[in-house]
Design a protein around this motif. Structure first.
Motif, short mmCIF file in Angstrom:
data_model
loop_
_atom_site.label_atom_id
_atom_site.label_comp_id
_atom_site.label_asym_id
_atom_site.label_seq_id
_atom_site.Cartn_x
_atom_site.Cartn_y
_atom_site.Cartn_z
N ASP A 743 0.56 -1.46 0.04
CA ASP A 743 0.16 0.29 0.16
C ASP A 743 0.87 1.71 0.34
N PRO A 750 -0.02 5.11 -8.07
CA PRO A 750 -0.05 4.14 -7.85
C PRO A 750 0.20 3.77 -7.31
N THR A 751 -0.17 2.52 -6.25
CA THR A 751 0.31 1.74 -5.25
C THR A 751 0.28 0.29 -5.62
N ARG A 753 -1.12 -2.57 -4.87
CA ARG A 753 -2.41 -3.05 -5.13
C ARG A 753 -2.69 -2.67 -5.55
N GLU A 754 -2.97 -1.21 -6.05
CA GLU A 754 -3.82 -0.93 -7.53
C GLU A 754 -2.42 -1.21 -8.38
#
Length: 783
Positions: A743, A750-751, A753-754
């Motif tokens: 995260d 963006p991370t 995860r994204e």
């Protein structure tokens, strides 16, 4: 008139006794000469020698019968060779004594020792000078014999070189004197004494001196009280002391007296400068404590200093029961500021250091002694418990901080020279007397090599037992003199007795040491068993000679100075004097710094310590080993990794880089990262494939590698703790790093995860900058 014989006669207890030839009740012992006696002596003159013109019927001889009779009786009692030469010498001695009596107008039995000494003279020349032409040196011993028999003259030490054995033969007879001398010689010879052998006449001389002063040639009469009287006699010269000690030991082994008592050298003087009550408390503790004698003496001195401080600063406090926490605080503060020479009873030897602050270790020792004293007094219920000594008398942290392991290691080059000197030691390298070194060379070599190779304390060396060396091969014991092939590879083991900090143990040592000890054991004279004061056992000490143990100070006083002279090195260095205990630190440090070093715990067992903390005080890491260990640890390489960077020179020179076009590409192994601040990106090791990422297998990546204007450079990237753990610990740490970064935003925003990055990571390609071949034009790129 029958002359009394100087021979043993049965006493009340049946033992023979030796009596004087002159009995006061038998002779008229008036000291003054009568007029008739003086006239007779002067008329006879030189005829007193009783030579050719001697007339025994002359009236003058009857006039001096009172003077002549004791002399003739003593002559008859003496054991002299019946030759004309000796008969003439005795007659001349009698005439000489009578002539001097005429001069002094006093009978010879009333002469003082000084008047006898004036007649005998301190040398032969002085004796002959007043009587030129008619006496020689053979007369003098008989005058001494008459002085001894008639008046008890025993100032033999004032006569210069003098044959006491001949006098003993004359007085007591040759047979009884020689029999006693043989008994003592046999005992001392078995113990390794050289006195009395060959040309050495020290034993007969000293033993005859004892016979003469004790007035008996019998060993049975040399009782304990007799030896005590002999030591107090003024005629006993200082050089006789050592021989007299050996003689008493021999007489004691024959059962006639007690062994000589231990020397009182170093006995503690009475405490001065304190209140009487305080001194009494300290002495009471000293007599009750079970600490070793050396420690008790040290603590006694410290508590005596505390008593002098009390007498000066707090005279109202005269007993331990009156101490309070405030008194303890004041004493701790005083100890912290104490200087050398304060509150001492003996100032000898302190002039060079007088007034200097005492060392932190000394301060800690003073407070340890005080804590022990008060703890014991409270535990034994001598005083009420008014404070806790462990807290009230604790060593301050400021003092503790200055104390730590500081081994006094001898420099490698000096130690190598001392080893060479010890292996090549010869008799001429040692202090010696007319008979050579004090001990046999086999004993000296064994002591020397034990100090150089065993790493033992001097007390442990002095207390080694006979048979302390053992040999074994692969765990199986073998004889030390075995000629087997296996014996060449045998391990030498040394049995160390109970010591300062632990019980007996066994350690491996160099075979050279074992061979030296066995060479000494092969010729070691039989010695009586001696008391080991630490274990209270009677044992066969290895280093013993002449029924006495080799002192533990022998290494410091004789061996080390001799080795330093032979090796041409000073007896002191920047760390102080070279002492026996410094070898222990030197050997331990060399074993710890060897190419195949011993571990700290192995050294602990080899040195015989209870804990590795004690071993740390003997081990010092050499600078070379420390440098190697630091280099091998790779501190910089562990925290910094080097990766390859491609620099687009065209983008830099054309100015396109200023417009936002990528100009540097960090090699991630599986792709390229164009993020300018790559070293700050938290995802650099677990790349999330953001917009700054270009895969190598993509067309863009292949076009990038095909460019000809790229310059390859190196960049150092510092690692975080998590990244360093990933490098050191492997995949588990990598997975943990991925979870932590799931995260965290990427440089593009963006991370992971994204973005939907895969749950895997690839280590950065690490380059070995020490072996990589670089072009001369390449340089490192560091941010």
């Amino acid at each position: 008139m029958t002359a009394p014989a100087l021979a043993p006669a049965p006493g009340a207890d049946g033992r023979p006794t030796w009596s004087w030839p002159i009995d006061p009740d038998r002779y008229n012992r008036q000291p003054s000469l009568t007029v008739l006696e003086l006239e007779a002596l002067r008329h006879l003159g030189m005829n007193l020698r009783r030579r050719r013109c001697y007339d025994r019927d002359a009236p003058e001889w009857h006039a001096i019968a009172r003077l002549l009779r004791p002399l003739d009786d003593a002559r008859a009692a003496m054991h002299c060779p019946d030759t004309p030469h000796h008969r003439r010498a005795i007659t001349d001695a009698i005439g000489l004594i009578l002539l001097r009596a005429a001069e002094l107008e006093t009978a010879y039995w009333a002469w003082t020792p000084q008047e006898w000494l004036r007649l005998i003279g301190t040398t032969v020349d002085e004796f002959e000078r007043p009587w030129p032409g008619w006496i020689d040196g053979t007369v003098r011993p008989y005058v001494v014999a008459y002085g001894y028999l008639l008046c008890g003259f025993t100032d033999f030490d004032r006569l210069g070189p003098f044959n006491r054995l001949a006098l003993t033969w004359r007085v007591f007879g040759k047979e009884p004197a020689d029999h006693s001398i043989r008994q003592i010689t046999d005992v001392l010879g078995r113990w390794g004494y050289r006195i009395g052998r060959g040309e050495d006449q020290r034993l007969p001389t000293v033993l005859c001196q004892a016979f003469l002063l004790n007035r008996s040639p019998l060993l049975e009469d040399l009782t304990t009280d007799a030896f005590a009287r002999l030591r107090k006699d003024s005629a006993w010269a200082r050089w006789h002391t050592g021989s007299l000690h050996g003689i008493q030991r021999a007489v004691a082994s024959l059962g006639h007296c007690d062994p000589p008592s231990l020397s009182k050298h170093g006995s503690m003087p009475a405490i001065e400068g304190t209140a009487e009550a305080w001194a009494a408390w300290v002495e009471r503790w000293y007599d009750t404590s079970t600490l070793t004698l050396k420690v008790r003496r040290t603590f006694r001195v410290i508590m005596a200093k505390a008593g002098r401080w009390l007498a000066e600063e707090h005279p109202e406090i005269t007993e331990p029961s009156r101490w309070t926490r405030q008194t303890c605080a004041a004493w701790v503060a005083k100890v912290d500021r104490l200087t050398v020479g304060e509150y001492v009873q003996r100032e000898f030897g302190l002039s060079k250091r007088d007034g200097e602050p005492i060392s932190p270790r000394t301060k800690a020792g003073y407070l340890t002694a005080t804590r022990t004293f008060f703890r014991d007094c409270q535990e034994w219920e001598w005083i009420p418990r008014r404070f806790d000594p462990a807290r009230a008398l604790a060593t301050p942290r400021s003092v503790h901080a200055l104390i730590g392991p500081n081994p006094r290691v001898i420099a490698d080059d000096i130690w190598a020279k001392l080893l060479w000197a010890g292996l090549n030691l010869k008799p001429e390298d040692l202090p010696a007397n007319s008979s050579g070194p004090c001990y046999p060379m086999e004993l000296i070599r064994a002591v020397t090599l034990t100090w150089l190779f065993s790493g033992q304390r001097s007390d442990e060396i002095a207390r080694l037992r006979v048979g302390c060396i053992r040999w074994q091969h692969d765990g199986a014991p073998i004889p030390g003199d075995s000629r087997d092939v296996l014996a060449k590879d045998a391990v030498c083991l040394l049995d160390v007795p109970t010591h300062k900090t632990g019980t007996a143990f066994t350690k491996p040592v160099d075979p050279l040491l074992g061979q030296a000890i066995e060479a000494w054991q092969a010729i070691r004279p039989d010695q009586p068993k001696m008391l080991d004061r630490k274990t209270s056992e009677h044992v066969d000490l290895l280093f013993a000679m002449r029924a006495r143990r080799v002192a533990k100070t022998y290494i410091n006083t004789t061996i080390i100075p001799s080795l330093c002279r032979k090796a041409g090195v000073p007896a002191a260095d920047v760390r102080g004097n070279i002492t026996s205990h410094r070898a222990r630190s030197t050997i331990a440090s060399q074993l710890y710094n060897a190419k195949e070093p011993m571990t700290l715990f192995e050294l602990q067992a080899w040195l015989g310590h209870r804990s590795p903390e004690t071993t740390q005080h003997y081990v010092k890491i050499s600078p070379n080993k420390l440098v190697k260990a630091y280099s091998d640890a790779g501190y910089f390489e562990r925290n910094v990794r080097t990766i390859e960077v491609l620099v687009d020179r065209d983008a830099v020179t054309s100015g396109a880089a200023g417009g936002g076009k990528p100009w540097q590409y960090y090699d991630l192994g599986h792709g390229w990262c164009t993020y300018t601040f790559f070293e700050q990106c938290p995802h650099r090791m677990a790349c999330a494939h953001c917009d700054f990422y270009t895969p190598k297998d993509s067309s863009k990546g292949q076009l990038l590698e095909a460019k000809e204007n790229l310059q390859r450079m190196l960049a150092s990237v510092p690692l975080s703790e998590e990244e360093r753990a990933a490098v050191d610990d492997g995949q588990a740490a990598l997975d943990k790093l991925l979870d932590q970064l799931a995260d965290v935003p990427t440089p593009a925003g963006p991370t992971p995860r994204e973005i939907g990055a895969p749950a895997s990571a690839t280590l950065l390609p690490i380059l070995d900058v020490t072996t990589r071949a670089m072009d001369p034009g390449q340089c490192g790129l560091r941010r």
